[in-house]
Design an enzyme around this catalytic site. Structure first.
Site, PDB file in Angstrom:
ATOM      1  CB  CYS A   1      41.829  48.974  29.217  1.00 32.68           C
ATOM      2  SG  CYS A   1      41.150  49.967  27.914  1.00 32.68           S
TER       3      CYS A   1
ATOM      4  NE  ARG B   1      34.140  37.911  33.801  1.00 28.98           N
ATOM      5  CZ  ARG B   1      35.302  38.402  34.169  1.00 28.98           C
ATOM      6  NH1 ARG B   1      35.455  38.930  35.364  1.00 28.98           N
ATOM      7  NH2 ARG B   1      36.317  38.388  33.346  1.00 28.98           N
TER       8      ARG B   1
ATOM      9  CE  LYS C   1      33.247  34.707  24.310  1.00 31.86           C
ATOM     10  NZ  LYS C   1      33.024  35.105  25.738  1.00 31.86           N
TER      11      LYS C   1
ATOM     12  CG  PHE D   1      34.178  42.416  33.005  1.00 34.01           C
ATOM     13  CD1 PHE D   1      33.681  43.447  33.801  1.00 34.01           C
ATOM     14  CD2 PHE D   1      35.513  42.053  33.173  1.00 34.01           C
ATOM     15  CE1 PHE D   1      34.481  44.089  34.734  1.00 34.01           C
ATOM     16  CE2 PHE D   1      36.326  42.694  34.097  1.00 34.01           C
ATOM     17  CZ  PHE D   1      35.804  43.713  34.879  1.00 34.01           C
TER      18      PHE D   1
HETATM   19  P1  NAD Z   1      39.300  38.324  29.787  1.00 34.61           P
HETATM   20  O1  NAD Z   1      40.579  38.256  29.040  1.00 34.61           O
HETATM   21  O2  NAD Z   1      39.131  37.459  30.978  1.00 34.61           O
HETATM   22  O3  NAD Z   1      38.062  37.998  28.812  1.00 34.61           O
HETATM   23  C1  NAD Z   1      37.901  38.643  27.578  1.00 34.61           C
HETATM   24  C2  NAD Z   1      37.144  37.718  26.632  1.00 34.61           C
HETATM   25  O4  NAD Z   1      37.929  36.550  26.399  1.00 34.61           O
HETATM   26  C3  NAD Z   1      35.810  37.242  27.177  1.00 34.61           C
HETATM   27  O5  NAD Z   1      34.881  37.239  26.122  1.00 34.61           O
HETATM   28  C4  NAD Z   1      36.102  35.838  27.673  1.00 34.61           C
HETATM   29  O6  NAD Z   1      34.993  34.973  27.557  1.00 34.61           O
HETATM   30  C5  NAD Z   1      37.211  35.373  26.740  1.00 34.61           C
HETATM   31  N1  NAD Z   1      38.162  34.468  27.395  1.00 34.61           N
HETATM   32  C6  NAD Z   1      38.555  34.484  28.698  1.00 34.61           C
HETATM   33  N2  NAD Z   1      39.480  33.524  28.923  1.00 34.61           N
HETATM   34  C7  NAD Z   1      39.673  32.885  27.747  1.00 34.61           C
HETATM   35  C8  NAD Z   1      40.499  31.814  27.335  1.00 34.61           C
HETATM   36  N3  NAD Z   1      41.326  31.203  28.183  1.00 34.61           N
HETATM   37  N4  NAD Z   1      40.450  31.425  26.035  1.00 34.61           N
HETATM   38  C9  NAD Z   1      39.636  32.038  25.165  1.00 34.61           C
HETATM   39  N5  NAD Z   1      38.817  33.062  25.505  1.00 34.61           N
HETATM   40  C10 NAD Z   1      38.837  33.489  26.776  1.00 34.61           C
HETATM   41  O7  NAD Z   1      39.095  39.870  30.174  1.00 34.61           O
HETATM   42  P2  NAD Z   1      37.973  40.514  31.084  1.00 34.61           P
HETATM   43  O8  NAD Z   1      38.244  40.172  32.507  1.00 34.61           O
HETATM   44  O9  NAD Z   1      36.623  40.242  30.520  1.00 34.61           O
HETATM   45  O10 NAD Z   1      38.256  42.071  30.832  1.00 34.61           O
HETATM   46  C11 NAD Z   1      39.218  42.800  31.560  1.00 34.61           C
HETATM   47  C12 NAD Z   1      40.529  42.885  30.811  1.00 34.61           C
HETATM   48  O11 NAD Z   1      40.315  43.470  29.530  1.00 34.61           O
HETATM   49  C13 NAD Z   1      41.540  43.785  31.509  1.00 34.61           C
HETATM   50  O12 NAD Z   1      42.809  43.175  31.416  1.00 34.61           O
HETATM   51  C14 NAD Z   1      41.495  45.063  30.696  1.00 34.61           C
HETATM   52  O13 NAD Z   1      42.673  45.835  30.728  1.00 34.61           O
HETATM   53  C15 NAD Z   1      41.249  44.522  29.327  1.00 34.61           C
HETATM   54  N6  NAD Z   1      40.674  45.538  28.444  1.00 34.61           N
HETATM   55  C16 NAD Z   1      41.501  46.066  27.511  1.00 34.61           C
HETATM   56  C17 NAD Z   1      41.015  47.059  26.678  1.00 34.61           C
HETATM   57  C18 NAD Z   1      41.900  47.670  25.633  1.00 34.61           C
HETATM   58  O14 NAD Z   1      41.383  48.365  24.792  1.00 34.61           O
HETATM   59  N7  NAD Z   1      43.197  47.406  25.634  1.00 34.61           N
HETATM   60  C19 NAD Z   1      39.684  47.493  26.785  1.00 34.61           C
HETATM   61  C20 NAD Z   1      38.876  46.909  27.749  1.00 34.61           C
HETATM   62  C21 NAD Z   1      39.389  45.920  28.580  1.00 34.61           C
END
Ligand code: NAD
Length: 502
Positions: free
Chosen positions: A279, A175, A171, A147
């Site tokens: 992140c 949110r 995908k 998100f």
């Molecule tokens: P999230 O893991 O909740 O969701 C990410 C994606 O995965 C979304 O599209 C969501 O729909 C999907 N998803 C969520 N739960 C799932 C499940 N159980 N099974 C399959 N798909 C699922 O993350 P978020 O809250 O959207 O984003 C924040 C997180 O992303 C933080 O931990 C942040 O550090 C990380 N992030 C990392 C980077 C990086 O480059 N390392 C960059 C941006 C964000």
């Protein structure tokens, strides 16, 4: 009308479930987003599969030209895109503009496709023999994004994948769906043929379908570490190529010789920009020496008192709200936890009350910037990713102690060092066990022509995101060895292994 999908170059409905999309600055929802079911995701994969043969055979220069046109369209529509980001994510408009600009830089890099895909050629690898390597696309590939960067992170993925000749199913986060969809529509306007980029809104059901469909050859994921780990292991188990970027807990180390005022200003932006929901944010400052810590805490306190928190679409504000009520409760819970664990709460963001235009207390998910001192490893507020405007100061006696602490942490996304000592800086950047390092740079996010990725539990997979690693991730190497014998060459059998000898 709920926010729909984008399949085969047109808007598509599909899925009987939907969920509200909130404006974090008001706590109100004016829209629903459709959540794709399995059949809808499969129809997106069908579209990508059908578009693949013609797109694979389209010259890289023509694919690149679509990116050049898209860059122009993104610049023309930047204001509308950023307003959508702010309305659903909450970040201030200038920050949304910064994210879009970094995304556009990935488009610029992708428009070098003919150069990036040139391959490697060796004339006369043997007598009359030429040998070359070329980089061929994989087929249908997928991306799943978080998100916190609804424009930029998808632009890390699909432009490089499609200029390499693949077709894509994206995908995005359910949110914050609108800006990502808007950009996919602009890509069609730029000339991307139907089916080359498809977007399905959805949740776990959509992700599971992408992970299990054998036609999807590779998956790029960015999100939290538990989900990244699940995606990596499931995808690899399905014989897919997977890169899964996860969470972070980035430390900034400040040495006694650093420019303290400059470090404080840099840390303010890195800790509280985007309400700490990056992140590469800095949630931990490791101060070497009590004098350094005292000076940092005083400087941070002063600047935090001057910060303006409020709706992201008001240009006077420095920081907007958190993304959802649920996330607000989680971050607030960490502040309660830090107090219980014995850290010193210097600035308490829980006390903030933001008023809306009518003077009423806003129902938005606002939390003020928060500062803890005397944070220690072992505390949950040290160990876990909070992803909010909460900064902790850890006090240590030496750079060595700071580095041991960083190396022992499960995450290794980014880190930085503030100092005037070149020898210390060189030692730190060479030895620290973290993927992206800044020296007097608080947010060392690599430019588009390098690649982005952390170490340890911040990345699962071998290759980093975007830049040169993306060419490797989205292609497979083929090496061709060719001989055209002249008509008077003698043809006789040889039984030894071909070598360059003789
Ligand atoms: P999230 O893991 O909740 O969701 C990410 C994606 O995965 C979304 O599209 C969501 O729909 C999907 N998803 C969520 N739960 C799932 C499940 N159980 N099974 C399959 N798909 C699922 O993350 P978020 O809250 O959207 O984003 C924040 C997180 O992303 C933080 O931990 C942040 O550090 C990380 N992030 C990392 C980077 C990086 O480059 N390392 C960059 C941006 C964000």
């Amino acid at each position: 009308m709920p926010i729909a999908h984008w399949i085969n170059g047109q808007s598509a409905t599909g899925g009987t479930r939907s969920q509200p999309v909130y404006d974090p600055a008001t706590g109100l929802s004016h829209q629903e987003v459709l959540l794709a079911d399995r059949a809808t995701v499969e129809s997106a994969i069908d579209a990508a599969e059908q578009a693949y043969p013609a797109w694979r055979d389209t010259p890289p220069l023509k694919r690149a030209r679509v990116m050049m046109r898209l860059k122009t369209l993104l610049e023309q529509h930047a204001d509308a895109i950023c307003r959508l980001i702010t309305a659903e994510h909450g970040k201030v408009l200038s920050d949304a503009m910064g994210e879009l600009q970094r995304g556009i830089e990935n488009i610029e890099y992708a428009s070098y496709a003919p150069e990036l895909l040139k391959g490697e050629h060796s004339k006369d690898a043997g007598p009359g023999i030429d040998s070359w390597s070329e980089f061929q696309p994989l087929g249908v590939v997928a991306g799943i994004t978080p998100f916190n960067f609804p424009a930029m992170v998808p632009l890390w993925m699909w432009p490089m994948a499609v200029v390499c000749g693949n077709t894509f199913v994206l995908k995005p986060s359910e949110r914050v769906p609108s800006s990502t969809l808007y950009i996919a529509q602009l890509a069609s306007e730029a000339g991307l043929p139907p089916g080359v980029l498809n977007l399905v809104n959805g949740d776990r059901e959509a992700v599971d379908t992408l992970l299990h469909d054998p036609r999807v050859k590779a998956v790029s994921f960015v999100g939290s570490t538990p989900v990244a780990e699940h995606i990596y292991h499931t995808g690899c188990g399905q014989n897919k190529r997977v890169q899964a970027l996860g969470g972070a807990k980035n430390h900034a180390v400040v040495l006694p010789d650093a420019d303290i005022a400059g470090s404080v200003s840099a840390l303010m932006g890195a800790a509280f920009g985007s309400c700490g929901q990056r992140c590469m944010a800095i949630p931990l400052v490791v101060a070497v020496g009590d004098g350094t810590a005292d000076a940092l805490v005083a400087g941070l306190q002063r600047q935090m008192a001057a910060m303006r928190v409020g709706a992201g679409n008001d240009n006077r504000n420095d920081m907007g709200p958190l993304v959802t009520q649920q996330h607000y409760e989680k971050v607030k819970g960490y502040i309660d936890q830090g107090v219980e664990e014995g850290a010193t709460l210097v600035v308490d963001g829980r006390e903030l009350a933001v008023r809306d235009d009518s003077g009423q207390i806003s129902q938005g998910y606002f939390l003020g910037p928060t500062l803890f001192d005397h944070v220690r490893p072992g505390m949950r507020i040290y160990q876990e990713e909070i992803f909010g405007p909460v900064l902790g100061v850890v006090r240590v006696g030496s750079l060595k102690e700071a580095m041991a602490m960083i190396d022992a942490h499960e995450y290794g996304n980014g880190t930085c060092l503030f100092t005037r000592d070149g020898e210390a800086a060189r030692f730190f950047s060479s030895h620290i066990q973290v993927g992206m390092v800044g020296i007097n740079v608080a947010l060392p996010v690599p430019v588009a022509y390098h690649s982005f990725g952390g170490w340890k539990r911040s990345l699962f997979g071998d290759l980093h995101a975007y830049g040169p690693d993306a060419v490797r991730f989205y292609t497979k190497r083929k090496t061709i060895t060719q001989r055209w014998p002249s008509s008077h060459d003698a043809q006789h059998a040889t039984f030894s292994f071909p070598s360059g000898q003789g």
